[in-house]
Design an enzyme around this catalytic site. Structure first.
Site, mmCIF file in Angstrom:
data_model
loop_
_atom_site.group_PDB
_atom_site.id
_atom_site.type_symbol
_atom_site.label_atom_id
_atom_site.label_comp_id
_atom_site.label_asym_id
_atom_site.label_seq_id
_atom_site.Cartn_x
_atom_site.Cartn_y
_atom_site.Cartn_z
ATOM 1 N N GLY B 54 4.328 42.291 25.175
ATOM 2 C CA GLY B 54 4.399 42.100 23.743
ATOM 3 C C GLY B 54 5.332 40.971 23.356
ATOM 4 N N SER B 55 5.163 40.465 22.143
ATOM 5 C CA SER B 55 6.080 39.460 21.598
ATOM 6 C C SER B 55 7.320 40.133 21.030
ATOM 7 C CB SER B 55 5.404 38.672 20.485
ATOM 8 O OG SER B 55 4.398 37.866 21.026
ATOM 9 N N GLY B 56 8.328 39.338 20.760
ATOM 10 C CA GLY B 56 9.548 39.860 20.154
ATOM 11 C C GLY B 56 10.686 39.980 21.142
ATOM 12 N N HIS B 57 10.470 39.508 22.361
ATOM 13 C CA HIS B 57 11.485 39.672 23.404
ATOM 14 C C HIS B 57 11.934 38.347 24.005
ATOM 15 C CE1 HIS B 57 10.594 43.927 23.269
ATOM 16 N NE2 HIS B 57 9.363 43.764 23.678
ATOM 17 N N ASP B 110 0.401 47.811 28.528
ATOM 18 C CA ASP B 110 0.334 46.703 29.482
ATOM 19 C C ASP B 110 -0.331 47.138 30.785
ATOM 20 O OD1 ASP B 110 1.840 44.781 27.843
ATOM 21 O OD2 ASP B 110 3.494 46.180 28.133
ATOM 22 N N HIS B 219 12.336 48.830 22.398
ATOM 23 C CA HIS B 219 11.515 49.056 21.203
ATOM 24 C C HIS B 219 12.102 50.190 20.389
ATOM 25 C CE1 HIS B 219 8.918 47.833 24.616
ATOM 26 N NE2 HIS B 219 8.608 46.881 23.778
#
Ligand code: ADP
Ligand code: ADP
Ligand code: MG
Ligand code: MG
Ligand code: MG
Ligand code: MG
Lengths: 214, 334, 334, 214
Positions: B54-57, B110, B219
């Site tokens: 995922g994005s945001g990391h 994932d 998260h």
């Protein structure tokens, strides 16, 4: 409505899509308690994509239309639930190959394949507090209906009752998969978010075959 | 929501667009899909390493594409998996002839999508092997290790496997080294504030004004213990105790250390954390081979940090020492 | 104050202690004073570059000590200058025989202490030259440039002068290049939230829940305009207009770009900012030579960012391309 | 008290130190309006260090004691004001070389050297809203007192009045130096923080020579 035909699919998927967008906030809230709050977003996206795919699909094969809807979902919302539901639609579509209409018996086959696909992909067992805990009872109910020769609207009605009971039962389960798993027994009391999505789907099919009958 | 962004739904694609504009010599996207990224310095005569998540990391995951580390990455929405077909398209595009290692964090979305991609890749005649990072000791007890989440410690898996591949090792050996790094790495985090997923527009969990949570996931997954904010030395002690006990790390072991900021926590604080890590390790007779301090795996603008230890032997030392050149991380030969 | 620290009064010294423990191969302190830092890879047959300034801005200032950049740094308390005698002791310790360039940001405390150090150094037979960074276009009008504050753009001065010194140039040329970089660099910032100096325990200025301030300084000095928070593209446009007009940067110019996070702002946001910077520059026919995105000059945990442009010619390009190896910043030969 | 001798210095610096620690919060507030809020911290540190230096100083030379106090301040609080005040004490100490006691005339010389040191180091002009705008009037007043042959307590009394007036006058000035400069005319109305420190110093000397007399 005794059977669903190819021409019904755009309206059916439109119903799915509406169910998800209407419940967007509700699903976000459910997922926020023991997850990352995205379920409302991803289901909204997934079923928008699926509805668009079906609306544009020029194929004559019902099975193919479902499979392509599943693929569209897999592209647009590949979260846990997005991927599982997409798998369900692809596997369900596969068993509809070569037929023109969905009767009770095909409906039963569809959801069984849907369920098996999710089980194989996600490796969850009944009682693990997942979407499976709604789909399992739904399939069992539909198989009963087939055995009893019930018409589609009646069968769907029964399966919705089973679905709702399945969802209710998830409240007392401890999640073993996904982000909810790390909340341990603190998630007892909450209904599972993914299972809620399954109820929304069965509810939509149910309403569709009932309303169309009227 | 105090963020410098445009429309929330464009967050991921505009971010990647910025990255591609900033680093044209390093990164390419595959067939116009900006979420499928591969190195601009293709090397096909080696084992390929593909990641995704995922994005945001940032710099996870795409930031480690580069010489000495990864070959490609499929990028998902914020905290969401990329799709199987995106992973497949990255796998095909890197064109690595010696097989491909899928190396990513252990999250169900994932896992399913990489598994699907790997089935499709196999049908198309490409060999793939999968290793997932599951370094977060706070996410399950040690008898259920395989269910643990992957967090910042995956950096060591990337570093070790990336070097092994760059050194020309075959798929078996690259995989073996990735697994060795995985089995040698443990992480724990502490969160001081939540983060906001742009499309949600509000934090998905809360932490009181004076609260912290040891073990919280990237998260916002719950951790081991929520308490009032303590001083740095006490926080670090509480973090390291379960990490050291878990492997366990023992006297005369040698470790590489990663002190990772989650987003809003300053580098000053990270070094105050490292100071205590260093004191605890030397008190236990554990040697430090090398130390990384900075932002390696973030959660948007979450305040907090994580500490990872990776026990090294000669082989892992050689891999960690290998140079890296990516726009987000670079290192000289040590 | 939600920070991972111990006693507020130990903040700076514990932070440096952590840095020295983390990077023993790179950094040394002078005669036990941890606030006097020099490179562990001494090179005395070159021009030395010494910097200094207040703490709270990591990687500024000490983070740029390393091969290809700086030789030493005197570290002050949070937002406070180091003392003249600390600067002197760093100057003596690096032992550079080709003279020393003092290169730091234009703040009165620093100016006075560097001036005093330079007087003392001269009495002891050491030659020093001073160049200060004053890149912040928001801090004074262009007819009073010499009073402008130095902010993130000093990175380009370090990079250029550091390369010039490493290439063996003499004090005159290193100084000339530092001045050229200074005259070619302009910066502007935007702040979204204040930061807290640990010993004060509260923010020294405030910004409303939905406010931002264009041009705010890295210690909260007032900027050009306070307004409600806008979208990224509008913020960047408001930032770049005065920067581009100031030098001015013109069609067919080539620039290096630095998008710098002030602390709490995520890398994702920095790339969304860069995306718009890139669009504006290409719209004006200004070419981008190289882009740096990350945290290069912070204000503790302040949320916000700055954008710096440095116009390059062949000489500056050669200097920016030169490799660097420091624990906080490293770069391959470009 | 007609003159200050070596033995008085520890008590005098103790008074400076107390003045700064008592006004720590006040100085922070003043500096927070048009600066970075640190003045209370740095003055507290600077005068703690100075008082400790004087208390431990075994020298017989008054000038040296002042100079070393200045150096201690320069080490411990090298902010703008810390550095300027340190410079002031070092330069002031220098003109006290070779004397045993501070009378009105030496007091005047001391503050003049103090002022010139700050002017040279900081390059501010009168009216720039700095510490100079208090020190200038103080020096002028002391020089008048010397001309009129006034005793130290009387002279200090007069200089405090001048200091306070100087501070009051800074309210209408626009800062030209340091962090305050970038606030432009928005800092009209606020008294200058550094100038306030100078008033505290003069006030302390004044109280010291008065109370000692009683
Ligand atoms: N392994 C699994 N098998 C079946 N269903 C699962 C599994 N893991 C999670 N789920 C379902 O997915 C839901 C969460 O979906 P989602 O929010 O997309 O997860 P995430 O955000 O972690 O990717 C759960 O409520 C559960 O019903
Ligand atoms: N160039 C100067 N000359 C004389 N006094 C100055 C000068 N610059 C600043 N000052 C004084 O210093 C005070 C601020 O000191 P300080 O808080 O230490 O500054 P900073 O925090 O910016 O280093 C101002 O109120 C002013 O009186
Ligand atoms: Mg979720
Ligand atoms: Mg998710
Ligand atoms: Mg200051
Ligand atoms: Mg100040």
């Amino acid at each position: 409505m005794e059977k669903i035909v190819k021409e019904d699919l755009p309206a059916l998927f439109y119903k799915f899509k509406n169910a998800m967008s209407e419940n967007r906030g509700f699903l976000i809230d459910l997922d926020s308690k023991v997850g990352d709050s995205d379920l409302g977003l991803t289901m909204d996206k997934a079923f928008s994509a699926a509805a668009a795919s079906v609306a544009e699909n020029r194929s004559d094969a019902i099975g193919e239309i479902f499979m392509e809807a599943g693929m569209a979902m897999a592209q647009s919302a590949p979260s846990t639930m997005g991927t599982l539901i997409a798998t369900g639609f692809m596997r369900g579509g596969k068993v509809l190959e070569g037929i023109d209409s969905i009767t009770t018996s095909k409906m039963s086959d569809f959801w069984q394949a849907f369920l098996v696909g999710i089980e194989e992909r996600g490796k969850a067992k009944p009682g693990d507090k997942t979407v499976i805990d709604v789909l399992g009872p739904v399939v069992k109910s539909l198989q009963n209906s087939v055995a009893n020769g019930l018409a589609l609207p009646v069968a769907m009605d029964a399966s919705l009752i089973a679905a709702k009971q399945g969802l209710e039962d998830t409240k007392n389960m401890i999640a073993r998969h996904g982000k909810a798993a790390c909340f341990g027994d603190t998630n007892i009391g909450h209904q599972d978010a993914g299972a809620t999505v399954a109820v929304l789907l069965i509810e939509s099919v149910n309403e569709f075959v009932l309303r169309a009958k009227e | 929501m105090k963020k410098i962004i445009n429309k929330a739904e464009d967050f991921v694609d505009e971010m990647i667009d910025g990255i591609l504009r900033a680093h044209p010599d390093h990164l390419r996207c595959v067939e116009g899909d900006k979420r499928c990224l591969v190195t601009a310095q293709k090397r096909t005569n080696k084992v390929g390493i593909v990641t995704g998540g995922g994005s945001g990391h940032l710099p996870l995951f795409l930031g480690y594409i580069g010489e000495g580390m990864l070959d490609g990455c499929a990028v998902g929405g914020v905290f969401q998996s990329p799709s199987a077909s995106q992973i497949l398209s990255v796998t095909k595009s890197i064109g690595c002839e010696a097989g491909v290692l899928y190396l990513y964090g252990n999250y169900s979305g994932d896992v399913m999508n990489f598994d699907m991609a790997s089935e499709m890749a196999e049908m198309q005649g490409m060999q793939t092997v999968t290793v997932t990072g599951n370094d977060d000791v706070a996410s399950s007890s040690s008898d259920r290790k395989e269910t643990r989440r992957g967090v910042a410690g995956i950096f060591f898996l990337y570093k070790a496997a990336g070097a092994a591949a760059a050194l020309g090792m075959n798929l078996n050996d690259v995989t073996r080294i990735a697994i060795k790094a995985k089995e040698s790495t443990r992480t724990i985090g502490v969160a001081l504030s939540p983060c906001i997923v742009p499309e949600l527009g509000r934090p998905s969990f809360t932490l009181g004004d004076n609260e912290m949570e040891i073990g919280m996931g990237i998260h916002g997954e719950p951790g081991i213990r929520r308490s009032s904010l303590k001083c740095a030395d006490d926080i670090v002690q509480e973090m390291l105790d379960p990490v050291i006990a878990d492997l366990p790390f023992e006297k005369n072991d040698e470790v590489a250390v990663l002190v990772n900021g989650l987003g809003a926590t300053s580098k000053e604080e990270l070094y105050i954390i490292y100071r205590k890590v260093s004191m605890i390790l030397s008190g236990k007779g554990i040697k430090v081979y090398h130390t990384y301090v900075g932002e390696f795996a973030t959660s948007m603008e979450m305040a907090g940090a994580s500490v990872s230890l990776c026990r090294v032997d000669d082989e892992l030392r050689r891999c960690l020492a290998y140079p890296v050149n990516s726009p987000f991380f670079s290192q000289k030969q040590m």
